[in-house]
Design an enzyme around this catalytic site. Structure first.
Site, PDB file in Angstrom:
ATOM      1  N   CYS A 264       0.801  -1.229   0.000  1.00 20.60           N
ATOM      2  CA  CYS A 264       0.000   0.000   0.000  1.00 20.60           C
ATOM      3  C   CYS A 264       0.831   1.275   0.000  1.00 20.60           C
ATOM      4  O   CYS A 264       0.755   2.059  -0.948  1.00 20.60           O
ATOM      5  CB  CYS A 264      -0.913   0.016   1.208  1.00 20.60           C
ATOM      6  SG  CYS A 264      -2.217  -1.187   1.081  1.00 20.60           S
TER       7      CYS A 264
HETATM    8  C1  UDX Z   1      -0.723   0.227   5.525  1.00 17.86           C
HETATM    9  C2  UDX Z   1      -1.609   1.140   6.379  1.00 17.86           C
HETATM   10  O1  UDX Z   1      -1.114   1.166   7.723  1.00 17.86           O
HETATM   11  C3  UDX Z   1      -3.048   0.653   6.341  1.00 17.86           C
HETATM   12  O2  UDX Z   1      -3.895   1.529   7.070  1.00 17.86           O
HETATM   13  C4  UDX Z   1      -3.492   0.587   4.877  1.00 17.86           C
HETATM   14  O3  UDX Z   1      -4.806   0.129   4.762  1.00 17.86           O
HETATM   15  C5  UDX Z   1      -2.569  -0.303   4.076  1.00 17.86           C
HETATM   16  O4  UDX Z   1      -1.225   0.169   4.212  1.00 17.86           O
HETATM   17  P1  UDX Z   1       0.446  -2.162   5.821  1.00 17.86           P
HETATM   18  O5  UDX Z   1       1.100  -1.878   4.505  1.00 17.86           O
HETATM   19  O6  UDX Z   1      -0.177  -3.483   6.030  1.00 17.86           O
HETATM   20  O7  UDX Z   1      -0.698  -1.067   6.125  1.00 17.86           O
HETATM   21  O8  UDX Z   1       1.556  -2.005   6.959  1.00 17.86           O
HETATM   22  P2  UDX Z   1       2.037  -0.899   8.003  1.00 17.86           P
HETATM   23  O9  UDX Z   1       1.926  -1.462   9.359  1.00 17.86           O
HETATM   24  O10 UDX Z   1       1.405   0.403   7.731  1.00 17.86           O
HETATM   25  O11 UDX Z   1       3.590  -0.839   7.642  1.00 17.86           O
HETATM   26  C6  UDX Z   1       4.038  -0.428   6.362  1.00 17.86           C
HETATM   27  C7  UDX Z   1       5.545  -0.376   6.316  1.00 17.86           C
HETATM   28  O12 UDX Z   1       6.037   0.687   7.118  1.00 17.86           O
HETATM   29  C8  UDX Z   1       6.250  -1.644   6.810  1.00 17.86           C
HETATM   30  O13 UDX Z   1       7.318  -1.952   5.925  1.00 17.86           O
HETATM   31  C9  UDX Z   1       6.778  -1.261   8.183  1.00 17.86           C
HETATM   32  O14 UDX Z   1       7.940  -1.969   8.525  1.00 17.86           O
HETATM   33  C10 UDX Z   1       7.075   0.218   7.974  1.00 17.86           C
HETATM   34  N1  UDX Z   1       7.017   1.010   9.219  1.00 17.86           N
HETATM   35  C11 UDX Z   1       5.849   1.155   9.904  1.00 17.86           C
HETATM   36  C12 UDX Z   1       8.163   1.634   9.692  1.00 17.86           C
HETATM   37  O15 UDX Z   1       9.238   1.527   9.077  1.00 17.86           O
HETATM   38  N2  UDX Z   1       8.089   2.398  10.825  1.00 17.86           N
HETATM   39  C13 UDX Z   1       6.945   2.572  11.530  1.00 17.86           C
HETATM   40  O16 UDX Z   1       6.965   3.281  12.538  1.00 17.86           O
HETATM   41  C14 UDX Z   1       5.787   1.920  11.053  1.00 17.86           C
END
Ligand code: UDX
Length: 423
Positions: A264
């Site tokens: 996403c």
């Molecule tokens: C995301 C959105 O959170 C969600 O609301 C939407 O519907 C779809 O996209 P998702 O892709 O499943 O969800 O994962 P998310 O938990 O958001 O993490 C995305 C990426 O960001 C991961 O690679 C994670 O490792 C990274 N991340 C997340 C960080 O590097 N630091 C953070 O503090 C949070």
């Protein structure tokens, strides 16, 4: 309610099974025989914690088919949950959305009762009314908002936490134009006690993009500050603990590290950038968010080179391949950029992930894969931590060189040589 769900990926499957648990009956539609058969055998085609148990518990309340006509005839509401991937140039690929709208339209032409179509797929503002609506109208010979209902209802599910996010959302956004569709959707979501925001259709579409853009911006911001902290000999996590205590800021999504991947955030930000450019806008912040995110994983390699001068022929262990813990999804995983760069530098890559090896192997069939995390740690000249799986806290890092992109406390305490990317 009788609900048909088009597309059995993460969003479709979790949403459909979630609604089944709430007492609705669900018909899943997918073009993929394998997925249809698996769902009918109560197996999930994707890894999502808790999903298979929930499927088992709701046996008899759902089934899957390839037949749109059957699904539309036997349901009152259809949720479009198909993927909207990126094209080469970053713009959004709407081919699955268009194909499902066509099929829904054709099926509606044979149905007399009122039916509601809800777009849940992430689509750019304007798509539901300017693309989905005319296709359904053309194929069905009916008029939206009069003969059939049309709405946009974005999902905010995180992979790995999708079930909990379905049952305990922060908010529900319902984009509608007519009263009848509005009351159907309010009925569908009556069991949820969170705030429900009813907007027009394109505002609902934009809320999804703006939310994801903000989350991505928060991460890239944390990484940029984190890089400065690292140079100054500080721990970015301690800094953001202090920053996040400000209620205007909030502590979530400040985990500095090697950036965001997944199905996403990267694709949605790129699609929004392309759309902004088409509108003659200069999305400077969004471009910088992507730029920081692309460079961040390469910092791990720079840190590794401080301790291992030439990577040629060295065995580098990659702990974690999924884009985040709790999933087998490797789409836009930071591991991809890291492994590519290591191969370019002549290193031998040994990789391990508790769930994502099979998916990663499709992208990199020629690297070596360890059969356990312990084996990887034992056999590597140096280890890079790329995904923060909880199990990685239980490994013995003594005597090892560890370059950590996700902050595994045990490695931080025990490794002979330890470098954290922003701490
Ligand atoms: C995301 C959105 O959170 C969600 O609301 C939407 O519907 C779809 O996209 P998702 O892709 O499943 O969800 O994962 P998310 O938990 O958001 O993490 C995305 C990426 O960001 C991961 O690679 C994670 O490792 C990274 N991340 C997340 C960080 O590097 N630091 C953070 O503090 C949070």
């Amino acid at each position: 309610m009788k609900i048909s769900v088009i597309g059995c990926g993460y969003v479709g499957l979790v949403t459909g099974i979630g609604f089944a648990e709430l007492g609705n009956s669900i018909i899943f539609v997918d073009t993929d025989d394998v997925k249809v058969n698996m769902i009918n055998a109560l197996k999930t085609p994707i890894y999502e914690p808790g999903l298979e148990e929930l499927m088992g518990r709701n046996k008899g309340r759902f089934y899957a088919t390839k037949d749109y006509r059957e699904a539309i005839q036997n349901s009152e509401v259809t949720l479009i949950c198909v993927g909207t991937p990126s094209m080469e140039d970053g713009s959004i690929d709407l081919s699955y959305v268009k194909a499902s709208a066509e099929q829904i339209g054709r099926s509606l032409s044979e149905k007399d009762e009122y039916h509601i179509v809800v777009v849940k797929s992430t689509v750019l503002p304007g798509t539901t009314e300017e693309i989905v609506k005319p296709i359904i109208e053309k194929e069905s010979g009916k008029r939206a908002f009069e003969d059939f209902g049309l709405a946009m209802n974005p999902e905010f599910l995180r992979e790995g936490n999708a079930i909990e996010d379905f049952f305990k959302p922060d908010r529900i956004v319902i984009g509608v134009r007519d009263e009848s569709t509005r009351s159907w959707l309010e009925e569908l979501y009556r069991f949820f006690s969170c705030p429900k925001l009813v907007t027009d259709i394109k505002t609902a579409e934009m809320i999804k993009y703006a939310s994801n853009a903000f989350l991505a911006t928060k991460i890239s911001f944390a990484n940029e500050i984190g890089n400065i902290c690292k140079k100054l000999g500080m721990d970015a996590y301690r800094v953001f603990e202090g920053v996040g205590l400000d209620h205007r800021i909030n502590p979530a999504f400040f985990r500095a590290g090697i950036g965001f991947g997944g199905s996403c955030l990267p694709k949605d930000i790129r699609a929004l950038i392309r759309r902004a450019e088409e509108l003659g806008e200069q999305p400077r912040i969004l471009r910088a968010v992507i730029e920081v995110n692309e460079n961040q994983p390469l910092r791990l390699i720079e840190l590794l080179k401080k301790h291992v001068q030439s990577l040629r022929g060295k065995k580098i262990g990659i702990l974690g391949l999924a884009f985040k813990p709790g999933t087998d999804d490797v789409r836009e995983s930071r591991a991809i950029l890291i492994v590519k760069k290591l191969i370019e530098e002549g290193a031998r890559v040994l990789a391990y992930d508790p769930k994502a090896v099979e998916n990663f192997r499709k992208l990199f069939p020629d690297i070596e894969y360890a059969s356990s995390a312990e084996e990887l740690v034992a056999e590597s000249d140096a280890i890079m931590i790329v995904t923060e799986w909880r199990d990685f806290e239980n490994l013995d890092y003594r005597g090892k060189i560890v370059i950590d992109g996700r902050r595994i406390e045990r490695a931080m305490k025990e490794a002979k040589i330890y470098e954290g990317v922003c701490w």
